[in-house]
Design a protein around this motif. Structure first.
Motif, PDB file in Angstrom:
ATOM      1  N   GLU A  35       0.810  -1.217   0.000  1.00  0.00           N
ATOM      2  CA  GLU A  35       0.000   0.000   0.000  1.00  0.00           C
ATOM      3  C   GLU A  35       0.848   1.274   0.000  1.00  0.00           C
ATOM      4  N   GLY A  38       2.931   1.283  -3.484  1.00  0.00           N
ATOM      5  CA  GLY A  38       1.983   0.972  -4.553  1.00  0.00           C
ATOM      6  C   GLY A  38       0.996   2.095  -4.798  1.00  0.00           C
ATOM      7  N   HIS A  39       0.419   2.624  -3.735  1.00  0.00           N
ATOM      8  CA  HIS A  39      -0.624   3.648  -3.936  1.00  0.00           C
ATOM      9  C   HIS A  39      -0.046   4.901  -4.572  1.00  0.00           C
ATOM     10  N   GLN A  42       0.215   4.294  -8.197  1.00  0.00           N
ATOM     11  CA  GLN A  42      -1.132   4.293  -8.768  1.00  0.00           C
ATOM     12  C   GLN A  42      -1.633   5.726  -8.965  1.00  0.00           C
ATOM     13  N   PRO A  55      -2.393  -5.971 -15.401  1.00  0.00           N
ATOM     14  CA  PRO A  55      -2.783  -6.261 -14.005  1.00  0.00           C
ATOM     15  C   PRO A  55      -2.738  -7.747 -13.676  1.00  0.00           C
ATOM     16  N   GLY A  60      -1.193  -7.595  -4.749  1.00  0.00           N
ATOM     17  CA  GLY A  60      -0.920  -6.640  -3.676  1.00  0.00           C
ATOM     18  C   GLY A  60      -1.204  -7.246  -2.313  1.00  0.00           C
ATOM     19  N   PHE A  87      -5.331   2.335  -2.131  1.00  0.00           N
ATOM     20  CA  PHE A  87      -4.689   1.149  -2.706  1.00  0.00           C
ATOM     21  C   PHE A  87      -5.734   0.094  -3.074  1.00  0.00           C
ATOM     22  N   ARG A  88      -6.692  -0.114  -2.170  1.00  0.00           N
ATOM     23  CA  ARG A  88      -7.766  -1.089  -2.465  1.00  0.00           C
ATOM     24  C   ARG A  88      -8.544  -0.681  -3.703  1.00  0.00           C
ATOM     25  N   GLU A  90      -7.869   1.545  -6.149  1.00  0.00           N
ATOM     26  CA  GLU A  90      -7.110   1.612  -7.405  1.00  0.00           C
ATOM     27  C   GLU A  90      -6.749   0.211  -7.905  1.00  0.00           C
ATOM     28  N   SER A  91      -6.462  -0.700  -6.993  1.00  0.00           N
ATOM     29  CA  SER A  91      -6.109  -2.065  -7.390  1.00  0.00           C
ATOM     30  C   SER A  91      -7.321  -2.776  -7.970  1.00  0.00           C
ATOM     31  N   VAL A  98      -5.810  -7.600  -4.032  1.00  0.00           N
ATOM     32  CA  VAL A  98      -5.085  -7.187  -2.830  1.00  0.00           C
ATOM     33  C   VAL A  98      -5.479  -8.170  -1.742  1.00  0.00           C
TER      34      VAL A  98
END
Lengths: 455, 203
Positions: A35, A38-39, A42, A55, A60, A87-88, A90-91, A98
């Motif tokens: 997170e 990664g975020h 993103q 993807p 994640g 993060f959640r 966008e993933s 994730v």
């Protein structure tokens, strides 16, 4: 023509394009995300109006900013909750999983990647975290990247890289009882220095490496970056294939056989040449512990504090010429991507059974993943730690990175199984001694730095 | 990204070895502080006194080094964590060029992504520049990326591609996106060669 190294055999098939000047565009097979870094990537690609290219090659998990307090449900503060949520979202939008709270796959990226079979021999894996070198333990080519490179990988599934030189380190002989993978790699860093591996991809070899299980090899590879090398690797062998087989994302069915055949071809040729070679005699190794503010400041736990780096000694509150054993400790941290796997917790539990932590020591065990936690509990390790007065916590990076509410108090002394003893790493003015799980456990019991073998 | 050509600026001596990125920018500043706001937090553990005032012992707080755009560093500057915020923080306080005998590897790569030039020089040459930066009588340094020189006569090596990226202010993502067909070709062939890489979330 000289034979090819493991490194060559994994690197070369990933070249998409020569960019001149020894720089190459390489395919990224696996993008592991947390997170924190990664975020940020993103948000960067969103700002550029770009989409994540592949993807299906990413996964994640949550580790850096999550709370590890028993019963936790998220981050320690609103800013962390916001980051986790970005993060959640966008993933999910990009279309990769994730591994969230409650999933076996929630935990420290470098514990979870191998555990889920996301990391495989021969893959090129990157992650926005410097300890990505850990994954080399499976014969993967793996290194840590910054935000710009991470954004580049999201957008292109490729990375631009200069091919490094190669180094081989042979760990010869057999480890004495009570000496572990952590002691092997700390001793090497002490010998070569924290820049000793700079510019190299390091292959760890020799009978002591072959004798290690995969988790021990991960501990060795994990500290490659503390040796100055972005990449550390161990040739895959039957232990590796047995470790990988059956894991959640490992090849199955018709894919297993061709994968295995490919992996068996990866170990370096007998006549392969390296740009540098070193050897370490493992029979002579004692448990190691750091005394300063760089991982290279390391001695045997039975040795005297050296008369060097006065600024580091002042920061650490230590006096040159005294034995390091007997130094009073306040905190013990058993955890991190270096040493939070099941075998690490077993080694620590073996030391604490039948003892209690000294009254003045606040000792924590932070399992590396939900799976590690579940498996440890199934064999009663949590009870062993609790009975000895340790706190048994939830998975995450915790006090290794101190970005999640878990930190060491100013001027408090912590024996930690993590990887960095930098000034302020575990909290402002915190004093960190890096050591193995057994040595950390022994410090908690004795209330001071001690040799676990003497307990 | 800003183009880098010739930089004539004050150089400050920063002789500490093994400066880690944790000490360049604390982890607390990597969890949400905007990129543009990081400059004031660079080296915060040594730059400020406990009451928040400037620490007069910190080199960049000394009047003659205020506004320095070049740092002459010790061995293995930027070791440790991959946090790119370390480069953002240095750039945010105006640093455009670092000179050292060696750099942390991830940090070194991160510099180029942000228009910061890391120059690697042999230890003796770097030490001579350290003395010069510390000499009150010495003037500003001049770094010429086109000619690959420091102060006119000290040559340095830098990859041709990285040099061009900095000189022209090129964006690596844009360059790679332009090669997308090659990536697609690679993946198409690789799906045949190593199918387990591409179809791993198999039923």
């Amino acid at each position: 023509m000289a034979g090819r190294t493991l490194f060559d055999k994994v690197w070369d098939p990933h070249v998409i394009e020569e960019l001149g000047d020894g720089v190459q565009l390489l395919h990224v097979d696996r993008h592991l995300m947390n997170e924190l870094s990664g975020h940020r990537g993103q948000l960067e690609i969103a700002q550029r109006g770009l989409k994540m290219r592949n993807p299906e090659l990413a996964m994640g998990t949550l580790d850096h900013v999550v709370s590890t307090a028993p019963g936790r449900r998220g981050g320690p503060a609103p800013w962390a909750e916001r980051m986790i949520e970005i993060f959640r979202v966008e993933s999910a939008r990009a279309g990769f999983p994730v591994h969230d709270f409650g999933d076996d796959g929630q935990g420290i990226v470098h514990v979870v990647g191998p555990e889920l079979g996301f990391t495989l021999p021969g893959v090129l894996l990157v992650c926005g975290d410097s300890h990505t070198c850990t994954h080399g333990a499976l014969g993967a080519l793996a290194w840590g990247i910054g935000t710009s490179e991470l954004t580049h990988v999201l957008a292109t599934q490729a990375i631009v890289q200069q091919k490094p030189k190669t180094m081989r380190v042979r760990f010869e002989g057999t480890l004495a009882r009570g000496v572990s993978a952590k002691d092997m790699i700390l001793a090497l860093i002490g010998r070569l220095g924290t820049a000793g591996g700079a510019g190299y991809a390091v292959e760890y070899a020799g009978e002591a490496i072959t004798a290690l299980d995969l988790e021990g090899r991960m501990t060795v590879c994990n500290l490659s970056i503390e040796l100055g090398a972005k990449i550390g690797m161990v040739a895959p062998d039957e232990k590796t294939y047995a470790y990988v087989k059956g894991r959640r994302y490992a090849p199955k069915g018709d894919l297993w056989k061709p994968a295995l055949a490919h992996w068996r071809g990866l170990p370096g040729d007998a006549d392969a040449r390296f740009d540098a070679e070193h050897a370490v005699d493992c029979a002579a190794l004692a448990p190691q512990i750091t005394w300063g503010t760089s991982p290279e400041d390391v001695i045997g736990v039975h040795e005297m504090i050296p008369d060097a780096k006065p600024e580091a000694l002042a920061y650490m509150g230590l006096e040159a010429g005294r034995p390091i054993a007997g130094t009073k400790v306040d905190r013990v941290f058993i955890g991190s991507c270096t040493n939070a796997r099941l075998s690490d917790l077993r080694a620590a539990a073996e030391v604490v059974r039948g003892h209690r932590a000294a009254a003045h020591v606040n000792a924590w065990v932070v399992p590396g993943s939900q799976r590690v936690k579940r498996e440890a509990e199934a064999e009663g390790l949590d009870d062993a730690f609790r009975a000895a007065g340790f706190e048994w916590r939830e998975p995450g990076c915790s006090m290794c990175v101190a970005a999640n509410g878990d930190r060491v108090e100013p001027r408090a002394r912590c024996v930690s199984t993590s990887n960095r003893n930098f000034v302020g790493r575990q909290g402002p003015q915190a004093r960190t001694h890096l050591a193995s799980p057994a040595t950390a456990a022994a410090a908690a019991i004795a209330g001071e730095i001690a040799d676990a073998r003497a307990l | 990204m800003d183009k880098f050509a010739v930089l004539t600026a004050v150089a400050a001596p920063f002789p500490r070895d093994n400066v880690d990125t944790d000490s360049i920018i604390r982890i607390e500043r990597c969890t949400g502080t905007p990129k543009e706001a990081l400059g004031r937090y660079a080296f915060e553990m040594v730059r400020y006194l406990p009451d928040g005032a400037d620490n007069p012992d910190f080199v960049l707080n000394q009047p003659r080094y205020r506004g320095a755009q070049i740092l002459v560093c010790g061995e293995f500057f930027g070791t440790g964590s991959s946090r790119e915020m370390a480069v953002w923080a240095l750039a945010g306080m105006g640093i455009r060029c670092l000179i050292a005998p060696s750099f942390g590897q991830i940090f070194y790569g991160n510099c180029f992504q942000n228009g910061v030039l890391p120059i690697t020089l042999p230890p003796a040459t770097a030490a001579a520049l350290m003395r010069q930066a510390s000499d009150p009588a010495a003037g500003p340094f001049s770094v010429d990326l086109e000619r690959q020189t420091v102060n006119g006569d000290i040559g340095f090596e830098i990859g041709a591609r990285r040099r061009k990226m900095l000189l022209e202010g090129l964006d690596e993502i844009a360059l790679t996106l332009a090669m997308d067909a090659k990536i697609a070709d690679y993946q198409a062939a690789d799906r045949e060669r190593r199918p387990w890489i591409h179809f791993f979330r198999n039923p």
